[in-house]
Motif scaffolding. Structure first.
Motif, short mmCIF file in Angstrom:
data_model
loop_
_atom_site.label_atom_id
_atom_site.label_comp_id
_atom_site.label_asym_id
_atom_site.label_seq_id
_atom_site.Cartn_x
_atom_site.Cartn_y
_atom_site.Cartn_z
N THR A 80 -13.96 -1.93 -8.72
CA THR A 80 -14.51 -0.64 -8.13
C THR A 80 -13.38 -0.18 -7.44
O THR A 80 -13.40 1.08 -6.93
CB THR A 80 -15.57 -1.08 -7.00
OG1 THR A 80 -15.18 -2.03 -6.05
CG2 THR A 80 -17.03 -1.35 -7.62
N ARG A 81 -12.25 -0.86 -7.08
CA ARG A 81 -11.32 -0.36 -6.17
C ARG A 81 -9.94 0.11 -6.93
O ARG A 81 -9.09 0.60 -6.55
CB ARG A 81 -10.80 -1.47 -5.13
CG ARG A 81 -11.90 -1.49 -4.01
CD ARG A 81 -11.34 -2.64 -3.17
NE ARG A 81 -12.69 -2.91 -1.98
CZ ARG A 81 -13.74 -3.48 -2.06
NH1 ARG A 81 -14.03 -3.90 -3.15
NH2 ARG A 81 -14.44 -3.53 -1.22
N ARG A 87 0.80 -1.28 -0.16
CA ARG A 87 -0.14 0.05 0.00
C ARG A 87 0.88 1.24 -0.12
O ARG A 87 1.71 1.33 0.67
CB ARG A 87 -0.84 -0.07 1.14
CG ARG A 87 -2.11 0.95 1.14
CD ARG A 87 -2.89 1.00 2.35
NE ARG A 87 -3.87 -0.33 2.35
CZ ARG A 87 -5.27 -0.19 1.61
NH1 ARG A 87 -5.35 0.85 1.18
NH2 ARG A 87 -5.82 -0.95 1.57
N PRO A 111 -9.76 5.47 -6.57
CA PRO A 111 -9.24 4.08 -6.31
C PRO A 111 -8.37 4.07 -5.18
O PRO A 111 -7.74 4.86 -4.82
CB PRO A 111 -8.75 3.78 -7.89
CG PRO A 111 -8.23 5.18 -8.18
CD PRO A 111 -9.32 6.16 -7.52
N GLU A 112 -8.22 2.69 -5.04
CA GLU A 112 -7.03 2.33 -3.87
C GLU A 112 -5.80 2.13 -4.53
O GLU A 112 -4.53 2.35 -4.11
CB GLU A 112 -7.59 1.28 -2.95
CG GLU A 112 -8.50 1.55 -2.01
CD GLU A 112 -8.99 0.13 -1.40
OE1 GLU A 112 -8.10 -0.60 -0.78
OE2 GLU A 112 -10.24 0.12 -1.18
N CYS A 131 -6.36 -5.91 -3.16
CA CYS A 131 -6.99 -5.41 -2.17
C CYS A 131 -7.69 -6.38 -1.30
O CYS A 131 -8.72 -6.51 -0.78
CB CYS A 131 -8.06 -4.33 -2.30
SG CYS A 131 -7.61 -3.07 -3.40
N GLU A 145 -15.76 -6.48 -7.75
CA GLU A 145 -15.33 -5.70 -6.35
C GLU A 145 -13.89 -5.36 -6.70
O GLU A 145 -13.64 -4.39 -6.17
CB GLU A 145 -15.31 -6.91 -5.33
CG GLU A 145 -16.61 -7.06 -4.81
CD GLU A 145 -17.52 -8.40 -5.56
OE1 GLU A 145 -17.12 -8.34 -6.81
OE2 GLU A 145 -18.18 -8.96 -4.84
#
Lengths: 321, 335
Positions: free
Chosen positions: A78-79, A30, A155-156, A65, A75
Motif C-alpha cells: 500500500t505504501r 527518505r 506512495p511513500e 517503511c 502493508e
C-alpha cells in the motif's frame, strides 16, 4: 540524520545452487533518489521483488517503511509503488480505465479513482491520450502511464525497474525530469534501477553498484570515486615543448614528478606517446601549469580528464579492481 | 460488561478491515466479467451454443407429438422431453451441452493467467495491495458467474419456448429438475474451466495451454470410449459364466467409463431429466421384482446422481487446488 525507508539487512537469495543476491546490505533514505546500477542479471530485479514481498529471501530481512516485506507484503504494497521493467497494461482498455482499475484495487471508490486518474494523466503529460486504448500507446507513453499508475496509490516510495529501457533519448529526458519533479514536490523516495550509467548519474543522489549479487560500492558519485580509486580520479595529459627543455635533461616521468613535487595531490606520473599523464586526486591542472611555467618550460598541450562513473562502471564490468 | 464491549469493538474493527480488504476482490471480478463478456472468443462460443440449442429445441418441438404419445408414466414428465428428446436429425439439448460445455469452459480459462503474465500486467497487479490468490480466485469466480447466468438463461429460454409452443406449464417438480440439471451443467463446465485455468498457470504459452485442454477434451469425447470398448472385448467373460460374474464385469466396465467426466455428466443429467431411470448400473430381475413401474421422485433421482455430482465437484476442487499451489509458489517476474 536521514531516516531509512528501505533497509535490506544481509539479504541472500538462492535459486538452487545459483546465488542471485549475496549478503546484500542496502539502505535508502527518505526523500532521496537512489540508483541501483548494474549489468543485466546482477540481481537488481530479484532484490526489488524481495522489497515488495513478491519473492522471499533465502536469509536476511527486508524492511520497507519499517515494515517487514516478507511477512507483511500487503502493508508494504500500500505504501510502495512499483513500476516493473517493461510494464504491461490491458491493451483493449483505455489509459484512463487502466489507471482507474489500479486505483480501485488500492481501495478508492469510483469517483475518487476517476478524478485521481484524470489528474495524474495530465500530470505525466498524457491528458490528450486518456481515451485512447493502451494497445496503441508508444513505448514512452506506456512508461509515463506506468509512472502515473505507480503514483495513483499516493506512495511513500516508488521503485522503478529499468524505467528508461527502450525509450528514445527525448522520452528518457522527459521521464527523468518527471521523476526529479515528483521527488521535489512530494518528497517521495525513489529507487531507480538501471544499467544505464548516464541516466543514473543525472538524477540520483546516491548510487549503489551491483555486480553478481553483491553491492560493491555505494555512495554519491564523488565518494564512489574515492572508494573505488585508490589513485587518481582526474587525469591530466601534459605536453611540453621540446625546445624549451633545459639541456642535458632526460624528460622522463621521474623528472617531471620531481618538478611537480610541490603541487599537492599529484599521485602518479607516466609518459606515453610523447605526453605525460598525471593522475591526481583533485583538479590540479592550473597549479600544474603554473608550476611548469614557473620553471620556464613551454607548455604546448594540457588536457584534463575526469574519471566519472563511466570509468568506475567500466572498470567493474571489465571485472578488474 | 466493559470487557464484552471491548471485544465487540475489536470484532467490529476486524470486520471493517476485512471488508475493505475484500473489496479489491470484487473489483477484479467485475473487470474479469466485463472482459469476458466483451471478448470475441466468448461471443463466438455464445453464438455457437445458442444456435445449437435453438436447433435442438426445434427438433424436439417438431417431433414433440411423437414424444408425448408414449406410455402413461412418462407422459407426466413430458416437459423434460424438451431437453432430451430428438427426432434423430440433431442431437438433443443435453448432448449438445455435454459436448460444447467443455469447449466453453476451456475457452474461458485457457489464457487466464499466462496472458496476464505475457502482457506484463500480472506483475503490475500483484504489486498492488491485494492477496495473490485474489487474482486466481477472482478469475474463477468471474467465469463461474458468467457461466451461471448463461446456463440459467439458456435453460429458462428453452423452458420459455417450450411453454409458448406447447401451451402447458411445467409442474413444480419438472421445474426443480430443470434447475438442478442447470446447476449440474454449471459444475460440469466449471470442471473444464478449472482444468483450463490449471493449464494456464502451468504453461507460459496460451496456445500450448489451449491445445492441452482441447486434446484432453477430444481424448475423452472420442478416444476414451474406443479404449474402453477394447478393454471390454479383451476381458469379456464367456457366455457360460454365472450371472454374478456378468454383473461384476458390467460394473467394472461402467466404472472405467466413469473416469470420463462427460460420462459422469451424462449419467447425472439423464437420471435428472428422465425420472423413469431407476439405476445407473445393471439391475437384476430380482432387484426389479416388486418395483412399481413409476418415475422416481426428485429426491430419489438426486440420490441417484449424488456420486456423479460429488465426483465432478471433487475434480473441480482438485484442479483448482493444484493451480492454486502452483500459482502461489511461483515467482512472478515481469514478462
Amino acid at each position: 540524520m536521514a531516516e531509512p525507508i528501505i533497509q535490506l539487512v544481509d539479504i541472500t537469495k538462492k535459486y538452487g545452487d545459483f546465488t542471485a543476491v549475496d549478503h546484500l546490505n542496502l539502505t535508502v533514505n527518505r526523500g532521496e533518489i537512489f540508483g541501483l546500477l548494474g549489468p543485466n542479471g546482477a540481481g537488481k530485479s530479484t532484490s526489488i521483488l524481495m522489497m515488495l514481498g513478491l519473492t522471499e529471501p533465502t536469509s536476511g530481512e527486508v524492511r520497507v517503511c519499517g515494515i517487514n516485506s516478507t511477512t507483511h507484503p500487503i502493508e508494504v504494497k500500500t505504501r510502495v509503488g512499483y513500476l516493473p521493467e517493461d510494464v504491461g497494461f490491458y491493451d483493449d482498455r483505455t489509459g484512463l480505465e487502466n489507471l482507474v482499475y489500479t486505483a480501485l484495487l488500492n481501495g478508492a471508490n469510483r469517483s475518487e479513482a476517476t478524478q485521481l486518474a484524470t489528474e495524474l494523466m495530465s500530470r505525466v503529460g498524457l491528458a490528450d491520450q486518456m481515451s485512447k486504448k493502451t494497445g496503441k500507446y508508444s513505448k514512452g507513453m506506456r512508461q509515463r502511464l506506468g509512472l502515473a499508475d505507480v503514483l495513483i496509490k499516493n506512495p511513500e516510495v516508488i521503485i522503478l525497474d529499468e524505467p528508461t529501457s527502450g525509450i528514445d533519448p527525448k522520452g528518457v529526458q522527459k521521464l527523468l525530469d518527471l521523476i526529479v519533479e515528483l521527488r521535489n514536490e512530494h518528497q517521495i523516495s525513489v529507487l531507480f534501477s538501471s544499467h544505464n550509467l548516464h541516466q543514473v548519474q543525472q538524477v540520483c543522489d546516491r548510487v549503489g553498484i551491483f555486480v553478481e549479487g553483491k553491492l560493491i560500492a555505494e555512495g554519491n558519485i564523488q565518494s564512489l570515486s574515492q572508494q573505488l580509486f585508490t589513485h587518481g580520479m582526474y587525469l591530466i595529459e601534459l605536453g611540453l615543448d621540446e625546445k624549451s627543455l633545459p639541456k642535458n635533461t632526460n624528460p622522463d616521468a621521474l623528472w617531471l614528478k620531481q618538478i611537480l613535487e610541490p603541487v599537492e595531490g599529484v599521485q602518479k606520473v607516466t609518459r606515453a606517446n610523447g605526453l605525460f599523464q598525471i593522475e591526481c586526486a583533485g583538479d590540479v591542472s592550473s597549479a600544474v601549469s603554473k608550476r611548469i611555467i614557473e620553471r620556464g618550460l613551454g607548455l604546448n598541450f594540457l588536457n584534463r580528464k575526469e574519471y566519472g562513473l563511466d570509468a568506475i562502471y567500466n572498470r567493474y564490468f571489465e571485472g578488474g579492481v | 460488561m466493559q470487557f464484552i464491549t471491548v471485544i465487540l469493538k475489536e470484532e467490529f474493527k476486524m470486520n471493517n478491515s476485512s471488508s475493505s480488504s475484500v473489496r479489491p476482490f470484487w473489483v477484479i471480478v467485475n473487470k474479469e466479467i466485463s472482459d469476458t463478456v466483451r471478448s470475441w472468443r466468448f461471443l463466438i462460443m455464445l453464438g455457437l451454443i445458442v444456435l445449437t440449442c435453438m436447433g435442438s429445441l426445434y427438433t424436439a418441438l417438431d417431433d414433440f407429438s411423437q414424444a408425448i404419445k408414449a406410455s402413461a408414466p412418462e407422459g407426466t414428465f413430458f416437459f423434460l422431453k424438451l431437453y432430451t428428446h430428438t427426432d434423430g436429425t440433431l442431437p438433443s439439448f443435453i448432448v449438445f451441452i455435454s459436448f460444447l460445455g467443455p469447449l466453453l469452459g476451456i475457452s474461458m480459462g485457457f489464457d487466464s493467467i499466462n496472458s496476464e503474465q505475457n502482457n506484463g500486467t500480472l506483475s503490475r497487479i500483484l504489486a498492488q495491495p491485494i492477496y495473490r490468490d485474489f487474482v486466481l480466485n477472482a478469475k474463477f469466480v468471474a467465469a463461474l458467474i458468467v457461466l451461471g447466468i448463461l446456463f440459467f438463461a439458456l435453460s429458462l429460454l428453452v423452458l420459455g419456448f417450450g411453454l409458448l409452443f406447447i401451451g402447458i406449464p411445467p409442474t413444480a417438480e419438472e421445474f426443480l429438475r430443470i434447475v438442478v440439471f442447470t446447476v449440474v451443467s454449471i459444475i460440469y463446465v466449471a470442471f473444464w474451466l478449472n482444468l483450463a485455468i490449471l493449464f494456464s498457470v502451468k504453461f507460459r504459452q496460451a496456445a500450448t495451454s489451449a491445445l492441452a485442454g482441447i486434446s484432453i477434451w477430444l481424448f475423452f469425447s472420442i478416444f476414451f470410449g474406443m479404449i474402453v470398448n477394447l478393454i471390454a472385448k479383451g476381458l469379456a467373460p464367456s457366455v457360460f459364466v454365472s450371472e454374478n460374474q456378468v454383473v461384476a464385469f458390467q460394473r467394472f466396465i461402467q466404472n472405467i467409463m466413469r473416469i470420463n467426466p462427460g460420462q459422469l455428466f451424462n449419467d447425472a443429467t439423464t437420471s435428472l431429466l428422465m425420472p423413469t431411470v431407476r439405476s445407473l448400473g445393471p439391475l437384476t430381475t430380482e432387484q426389479m421384482s416388486g418395483a412399481i413401474p413409476s418415475p422416481l421422485p426428485l429426491g430419489q433421482s438426486l440420490m441417484l446422481v449424488w456420486p456423479q455430482t460429488t465426483a465432478l465437484i471433487a475434480g473441480t476442487i482438485v484442479f483448482f487446488a493444484i493451480a492454486y499451489t502452483m500459482f502461489m509458489r511461483r515467482e512472478v517476474r515481469s514478462r
